[in-house]
Write a protein that holds these residues in place. Structure first.
Motif, PDB file in Angstrom:
ATOM      1  N   UNK A 120      -4.588  15.246  44.329  1.00  0.00           N
ATOM      2  CA  UNK A 120      -5.244  16.434  44.875  1.00  0.00           C
ATOM      3  C   UNK A 120      -5.697  16.115  46.296  1.00  0.00           C
ATOM      4  N   UNK A 121      -5.465  17.054  47.217  1.00  0.00           N
ATOM      5  CA  UNK A 121      -5.849  16.854  48.615  1.00  0.00           C
ATOM      6  C   UNK A 121      -4.770  16.223  49.476  1.00  0.00           C
ATOM      7  N   UNK A 122      -3.657  15.814  48.901  1.00  0.00           N
ATOM      8  CA  UNK A 122      -2.561  15.209  49.671  1.00  0.00           C
ATOM      9  C   UNK A 122      -1.963  16.272  50.604  1.00  0.00           C
ATOM     10  N   UNK A 123      -1.959  16.034  51.941  1.00  0.00           N
ATOM     11  CA  UNK A 123      -1.455  17.034  52.890  1.00  0.00           C
ATOM     12  C   UNK A 123       0.016  17.411  52.672  1.00  0.00           C
ATOM     13  N   UNK A 124       0.802  16.515  52.143  1.00  0.00           N
ATOM     14  CA  UNK A 124       2.228  16.825  51.939  1.00  0.00           C
ATOM     15  C   UNK A 124       2.443  17.946  50.923  1.00  0.00           C
ATOM     16  N   UNK A 125       1.473  18.176  50.063  1.00  0.00           N
ATOM     17  CA  UNK A 125       1.568  19.287  49.105  1.00  0.00           C
ATOM     18  C   UNK A 125       1.758  20.606  49.863  1.00  0.00           C
ATOM     19  N   UNK A 126       0.839  20.864  50.772  1.00  0.00           N
ATOM     20  CA  UNK A 126       0.902  22.116  51.525  1.00  0.00           C
ATOM     21  C   UNK A 126       2.109  22.129  52.466  1.00  0.00           C
ATOM     22  N   UNK A 127       2.480  20.985  53.010  1.00  0.00           N
ATOM     23  CA  UNK A 127       3.649  20.922  53.894  1.00  0.00           C
ATOM     24  C   UNK A 127       4.920  21.309  53.146  1.00  0.00           C
ATOM     25  N   UNK A 128       5.096  20.820  51.936  1.00  0.00           N
ATOM     26  CA  UNK A 128       6.306  21.151  51.180  1.00  0.00           C
ATOM     27  C   UNK A 128       6.341  22.645  50.842  1.00  0.00           C
ATOM     28  N   UNK A 129       5.201  23.198  50.486  1.00  0.00           N
ATOM     29  CA  UNK A 129       5.128  24.637  50.210  1.00  0.00           C
ATOM     30  C   UNK A 129       5.445  25.446  51.468  1.00  0.00           C
ATOM     31  N   UNK A 130       4.845  25.057  52.594  1.00  0.00           N
ATOM     32  CA  UNK A 130       5.063  25.778  53.847  1.00  0.00           C
ATOM     33  C   UNK A 130       6.521  25.736  54.260  1.00  0.00           C
ATOM     34  N   UNK A 131       7.137  24.574  54.160  1.00  0.00           N
ATOM     35  CA  UNK A 131       8.543  24.448  54.542  1.00  0.00           C
ATOM     36  C   UNK A 131       9.409  25.380  53.691  1.00  0.00           C
ATOM     37  N   UNK A 132       9.218  25.347  52.381  1.00  0.00           N
ATOM     38  CA  UNK A 132       9.965  26.218  51.468  1.00  0.00           C
ATOM     39  C   UNK A 132       9.770  27.684  51.851  1.00  0.00           C
ATOM     40  N   UNK A 133       8.533  28.078  52.037  1.00  0.00           N
ATOM     41  CA  UNK A 133       8.234  29.482  52.310  1.00  0.00           C
ATOM     42  C   UNK A 133       8.771  29.932  53.662  1.00  0.00           C
ATOM     43  N   UNK A 134       8.705  29.062  54.654  1.00  0.00           N
ATOM     44  CA  UNK A 134       9.217  29.430  55.979  1.00  0.00           C
ATOM     45  C   UNK A 134      10.737  29.590  55.962  1.00  0.00           C
ATOM     46  N   UNK A 135      11.439  28.716  55.265  1.00  0.00           N
ATOM     47  CA  UNK A 135      12.890  28.870  55.195  1.00  0.00           C
ATOM     48  C   UNK A 135      13.273  30.089  54.367  1.00  0.00           C
ATOM     49  N   UNK A 173       9.687  20.236  62.940  1.00  0.00           N
ATOM     50  CA  UNK A 173       9.759  21.398  63.846  1.00  0.00           C
ATOM     51  C   UNK A 173       9.417  22.679  63.088  1.00  0.00           C
ATOM     52  N   UNK A 174       9.938  22.836  61.894  1.00  0.00           N
ATOM     53  CA  UNK A 174       9.622  24.028  61.084  1.00  0.00           C
ATOM     54  C   UNK A 174       8.143  24.053  60.745  1.00  0.00           C
ATOM     55  N   UNK A 175       7.569  22.914  60.376  1.00  0.00           N
ATOM     56  CA  UNK A 175       6.149  22.868  60.029  1.00  0.00           C
ATOM     57  C   UNK A 175       5.245  23.149  61.231  1.00  0.00           C
ATOM     58  N   UNK A 176       5.713  22.809  62.433  1.00  0.00           N
ATOM     59  CA  UNK A 176       4.924  23.015  63.641  1.00  0.00           C
ATOM     60  C   UNK A 176       4.989  24.441  64.171  1.00  0.00           C
ATOM     61  N   UNK A 177       5.898  25.252  63.642  1.00  0.00           N
ATOM     62  CA  UNK A 177       6.045  26.632  64.121  1.00  0.00           C
ATOM     63  C   UNK A 177       4.818  27.461  63.777  1.00  0.00           C
ATOM     64  N   UNK A 178       4.555  28.438  64.644  1.00  0.00           N
ATOM     65  CA  UNK A 178       3.471  29.394  64.366  1.00  0.00           C
ATOM     66  C   UNK A 178       3.842  30.206  63.141  1.00  0.00           C
ATOM     67  N   UNK A 179       2.880  30.527  62.353  1.00  0.00           N
ATOM     68  CA  UNK A 179       3.144  31.340  61.152  1.00  0.00           C
ATOM     69  C   UNK A 179       3.409  32.751  61.499  1.00  0.00           C
TER      70      UNK A 179
END
Length: 179
Positions: A120-135, A173-179
């Motif tokens: 719990x609290x691992x930053x990669x959790x949210x990164x993996x979700x964000x990457x999936x959702x952005x693609x 690069x995808x993770x750094x993009x503005x939402x």
């Protein structure tokens, strides 16, 4: 490192296949199963991530899942329980990713799923979700990623680490993009 004594699934080549709508269904089924199996260990969240969670994306036909655990203190019990369903634990010294504990589900001597067990609290959790959702929300990024994956699978068919490392700049690069 010599791999002659390793099981076939541990050293199988990287193969990118056309998208399969069944992956989403299979991912959802694995999520439900893992939620049921892991709840006694404090796991409250399990998600389907990775390329097979992105609609219409060519991918390795391996379902990537992640589960959030309060600690790694019961890892031996978790590994034993998951082992009943053909999940193989990959020790951190082989995985080289100290932020997770990694399991590979095997059927007929082939990888069919990966489980990334994270604290719990691992930053990669949210990164993996964000990457999936952005693609999933951006067809041009999805197409660019598809081409990159195909190219890298051709370039590194026997080297999963090099394949993964070569995708890192695109993912960042995808993770750094503005939402």
């Amino acid at each position: 490192m010599e791999h002659n004594h390793w099981p076939k699934w541990a050293v199988e080549t990287i193969e990118i296949v056309p998208p399969n709508p069944y992956w989403i269904e299979r991912g959802n089924a694995e999520v439900k199963e893992l939620q049921h199996v892991l709840v006694p260990f404090g796991v409250k969240e399990v998600e389907h991530v990775g390329s097979t969670s992105i609609r219409d994306l060519p991918a390795k036909p391996i379902i990537d899942l992640m589960a959030k655990v309060p600690s790694f203190g019961r890892l031996e019990e978790i590994a034993e329980k998951l082992g009943e369903d053909q999940w193989h634990y990959v020790p951190p010294k082989l995985d080289n990713r100290p932020w997770r504990r990694f399991f590979i589900k095997v059927e007929k001597e082939k990888r069919v799923a990966h489980l990334h067990l994270m604290l719990e609290g691992e930053p990669r959790w949210e990164q993996q979700r964000s990457f999936r959702d952005r693609l999933n929300g951006n067809p041009s990024l999805k197409e660019e990623y598809a081409e990159l994956k195909k190219h890298l699978a051709d370039q590194f068919p026997e080297d999963r680490e090099a394949y993964s490392e070569a995708k890192a700049a695109f993912i960042q690069r995808v993770l750094d993009m503005e939402r």
